[in-house]
Write an enzyme that holds these catalytic residues in place. Structure first.
Site, PDB file in Angstrom:
ATOM      1  NE  ARG A  18      14.435  29.944  10.006  1.00 35.81           N
ATOM      2  CZ  ARG A  18      14.284  31.216   9.618  1.00 35.81           C
ATOM      3  NH1 ARG A  18      14.862  32.185  10.308  1.00 35.81           N
ATOM      4  NH2 ARG A  18      13.591  31.521   8.562  1.00 35.81           N
ATOM      5  CG  ASP A  73      19.527  40.129   5.413  1.00 38.31           C
ATOM      6  OD1 ASP A  73      18.516  39.412   5.430  1.00 38.31           O
ATOM      7  OD2 ASP A  73      20.127  40.479   6.441  1.00 38.31           O
ATOM      8  CD1 TRP A  83       7.157  40.867   8.212  1.00 34.94           C
ATOM      9  CD2 TRP A  83       9.402  41.000   8.354  1.00 34.94           C
ATOM     10  NE1 TRP A  83       7.700  39.951   7.344  1.00 34.94           N
ATOM     11  CE2 TRP A  83       9.076  40.007   7.403  1.00 34.94           C
ATOM     12  CE3 TRP A  83      10.741  41.272   8.614  1.00 34.94           C
ATOM     13  CZ2 TRP A  83      10.022  39.288   6.718  1.00 34.94           C
ATOM     14  CZ3 TRP A  83      11.700  40.561   7.928  1.00 34.94           C
ATOM     15  CH2 TRP A  83      11.351  39.563   6.983  1.00 34.94           C
ATOM     16  CD  GLU A 114      16.406  33.259  15.126  1.00 31.16           C
ATOM     17  OE1 GLU A 114      16.679  32.095  14.760  1.00 31.16           O
ATOM     18  OE2 GLU A 114      16.588  34.251  14.411  1.00 31.16           O
ATOM     19  CG  ASP A 125      13.362  33.655  13.557  1.00 31.79           C
ATOM     20  OD1 ASP A 125      12.890  34.303  14.513  1.00 31.79           O
ATOM     21  OD2 ASP A 125      14.188  34.124  12.744  1.00 31.79           O
ATOM     22  CD  GLU A 143      17.273  37.957  13.458  1.00 30.99           C
ATOM     23  OE1 GLU A 143      17.577  36.760  13.440  1.00 30.99           O
ATOM     24  OE2 GLU A 143      16.456  38.465  12.683  1.00 30.99           O
ATOM     25  CD  GLU A 198      20.167  32.664  10.047  1.00 33.05           C
ATOM     26  OE1 GLU A 198      20.563  33.595  10.786  1.00 33.05           O
ATOM     27  OE2 GLU A 198      19.048  32.656   9.516  1.00 33.05           O
ATOM     28  CG  HIS A 230      16.696  29.314   6.823  1.00 31.95           C
ATOM     29  ND1 HIS A 230      16.273  30.607   6.707  1.00 31.95           N
ATOM     30  CD2 HIS A 230      17.613  29.312   7.816  1.00 31.95           C
ATOM     31  CE1 HIS A 230      16.897  31.351   7.597  1.00 31.95           C
ATOM     32  NE2 HIS A 230      17.720  30.597   8.273  1.00 31.95           N
ATOM     33  CE1 TYR A 277      12.057  36.024   8.808  1.00 30.27           C
ATOM     34  CE2 TYR A 277      11.677  34.108  10.200  1.00 30.27           C
ATOM     35  CZ  TYR A 277      12.532  34.934   9.505  1.00 30.27           C
ATOM     36  OH  TYR A 277      13.860  34.637   9.477  1.00 30.27           O
ATOM     37  CG  HIS A 280      11.133  37.436  12.289  1.00 28.89           C
ATOM     38  ND1 HIS A 280      10.845  38.615  11.663  1.00 28.89           N
ATOM     39  CD2 HIS A 280      12.398  37.125  11.928  1.00 28.89           C
ATOM     40  CE1 HIS A 280      11.897  38.995  10.940  1.00 28.89           C
ATOM     41  NE2 HIS A 280      12.846  38.108  11.090  1.00 28.89           N
ATOM     42  NE  ARG A 289      19.547  34.182  15.617  1.00 30.57           N
ATOM     43  CZ  ARG A 289      19.996  33.927  14.387  1.00 30.57           C
ATOM     44  NH1 ARG A 289      21.099  33.224  14.222  1.00 30.57           N
ATOM     45  NH2 ARG A 289      19.354  34.372  13.332  1.00 30.57           N
ATOM     46  CG  HIS A 319      21.351  37.464  11.861  1.00 28.62           C
ATOM     47  ND1 HIS A 319      21.146  38.780  11.537  1.00 28.62           N
ATOM     48  CD2 HIS A 319      20.358  36.781  11.266  1.00 28.62           C
ATOM     49  CE1 HIS A 319      20.065  38.888  10.787  1.00 28.62           C
ATOM     50  NE2 HIS A 319      19.563  37.691  10.604  1.00 28.62           N
ATOM     51  CG  ASN A 322      17.789  43.472   4.342  1.00 33.63           C
ATOM     52  OD1 ASN A 322      17.823  43.970   3.218  1.00 33.63           O
ATOM     53  ND2 ASN A 322      17.066  42.397   4.637  1.00 33.63           N
TER      54      ASN A 322
END
Ligand code: GCO
Ligand code: MG
Length: 402
Positions: A147, A316, A402, A236, A210, A262, A339, A122, A159, A212, A283, A312, A37
């Site tokens: 999640r 994407d 991010w 996560e 998550d 991930e 996921e 999600h 996020y 992130h 992940r 993961h 991605n």
């Protein structure tokens, strides 16, 4: 049988995907996902310029030797671009093997170890109420694991909570957008979110969250401890995943299970995490971590330490990766969860597939190989568009993860 031809397809049916197609002299072809991605063209060029010339005329059944050739033979090791390119080749070759032997890939990996693949959905919302509504919506769809992410009071964006009702945070066209972050506000909010979700939905549902990569080890330890009463399936990416030693601190303070990986791409990124039992779930994905040949070894190593997999599976990554993940998940012994973010209609039409969702589980289907195809004519109607993931800064402007 010999590899006669290989080509890279880049298309954007909703978002960008890089697909490798390997064709044999016997008319069988296989597909592999090489999507990274925001850095798609780097993998495409790595494949076209450096990998395809080396695999022509080889025997497509030699997945181990070809993997070693591309990994060791390049001299330069690891990294998401290299490993995604190797993964695309590996996936396409296993697809060819399955088709040549008229059997689904999971049978080549050990056969079915379970009836179906438990997946998590999600749920998200601007606030706690909206997030709970979304949990209810996913429960009604049959999901058994969800999640949950919600907006943070005092922050414009965060996020996992897409703007404008989009199903998932997009990689945005144009240059990266920027938003602001406060760890303090986040840490104060998340325990309230999960207290409410457990109170409203009871104990049976598996809950995931998550972070992130945004916390320090001690901040993550605090969050894990405060979430303990709500029995998460996992927390996560609490900290930057590449900081393996940092997970020790978290582990020493909390029994909330931890998942990471991930953004990682080889056994060498996770071997300390696994060997020291600092995590509970890896992940790593088939696409970013070198395909079946690599991930099977990582999973077997992780299994020795009671570490399970949780691949993961964002939108994407293409349906080719999703199909591959489901074969892998069905076959390996130490599978944990998968996921699942459903792709949009355009993506599903460009990549027709045999996998399906039913009552909280997914099934790869029994088509030979991976059971996924690429409609090249339709794909040509969705040309590549440059897109980036967002960038994050703290409230004072410091660049953040991010
Ligand atoms: C997840 C991930 C994704 C990533 C995305 C980046 O848990 O699914 O964190 O949301 O942000 O895959 O490309
Ligand atoms: Mg994640």
């Amino acid at each position: 049988m010999k590899i006669a031809k290989a080509s890279v397809n880049i298309c954007s049916p909703g978002r960008n995907f890089v697909t490798l197609k390997i064709e044999t002299d016997e008319g069988i072809y296989g597909l592999g996902d090489g999507t990274l991605n925001g850095r798609e063209l780097a993998v495409a060029s790595y494949l076209s310029e450096h990998v395809i010339p080396c695999i022509l005329h080889r025997d497509p059944f030699q997945t181990e030797d070809i993997w070693q050739y591309l990994y060791r033979g390049a001299y330069w090791r690891r990294g998401p671009v290299t490993m995604s390119a190797i993964a695309a080749v590996d996936m396409a070759l296993w697809d060819i093997k399955g088709k040549a032997l008229s059997t689904p890939v999971y049978n080549l990996l050990g056969g079915r170890s379970r009836d179906g693949v438990l997946v998590y959905a999600h749920a998200h919302g601007a606030g706690i109420d909206e997030a709970c509504d979304d949990v209810a919506r996913h429960l009604a769809m049959g999901y058994k694991a969800i999640r949950v992410q919600s907006g943070i009071p005092g922050l414009d964006a965060t996020y996992g909570v897409p703007k404008g009702g989009q199903p998932y945070e997009p990689a945005e066209r144009g240059l990266p957008s920027e938003s602001r972050w406060s760890t303090e506000k986040y840490l104060n909010h998340v325990p309230k979110l999960f207290a409410r979700v457990r109170e409203q939905f009871g104990d049976d549902l598996h809950l995931l969250h998550d972070c992130h990569h945004r916390l320090s080890p001690i901040e993550a330890a605090r969050l894990g401890r405060e979430l303990e009463p709500f029995h998460l399936f996992w927390m996560e990416d609490p900290i930057s995943a590449e900081f393996q030693e940092g997970f020790r601190v978290i582990r020493e303070h909390t029994t909330t299970p931890i998942a990471t990986g991930e953004v990682l791409n080889s056994i060498w990124d996770v071997h300390e995490l696994i060997r020291n039992q600092w995590i509970d779930y890896t992940r790593l994905t088939l696409t970013h971590a070198g395909g079946f040949t690599a991930l099977k070894k990582i999973a077997d190593f992780a299994g020795l330490y009671h570490v399970r997999t949780g691949c993961h599976g964002p939108t994407d990554l293409s349906p080719v990766c999703m199909a591959a993940a489901l074969h892998f998940d069905l076959a390996i012994h130490n599978f944990g969860i998968q996921e699942h973010m459903p792709h949009g209609k355009e993506t599903d039409e460009v990549f027709p597939h045999s996998y399906r969702f039913e009552d909280g589980y997914m099934f790869p289907g029994d088509a030979p190989g991976l059971g996924v195809d690429l409609d090249e004519k339709l794909a040509a109607k969705f040309p590549y568009q440059r897109a980036y993931l967002p960038v994050l800064r703290k409230l004072d402007g410091t660049l953040w993860d991010w």
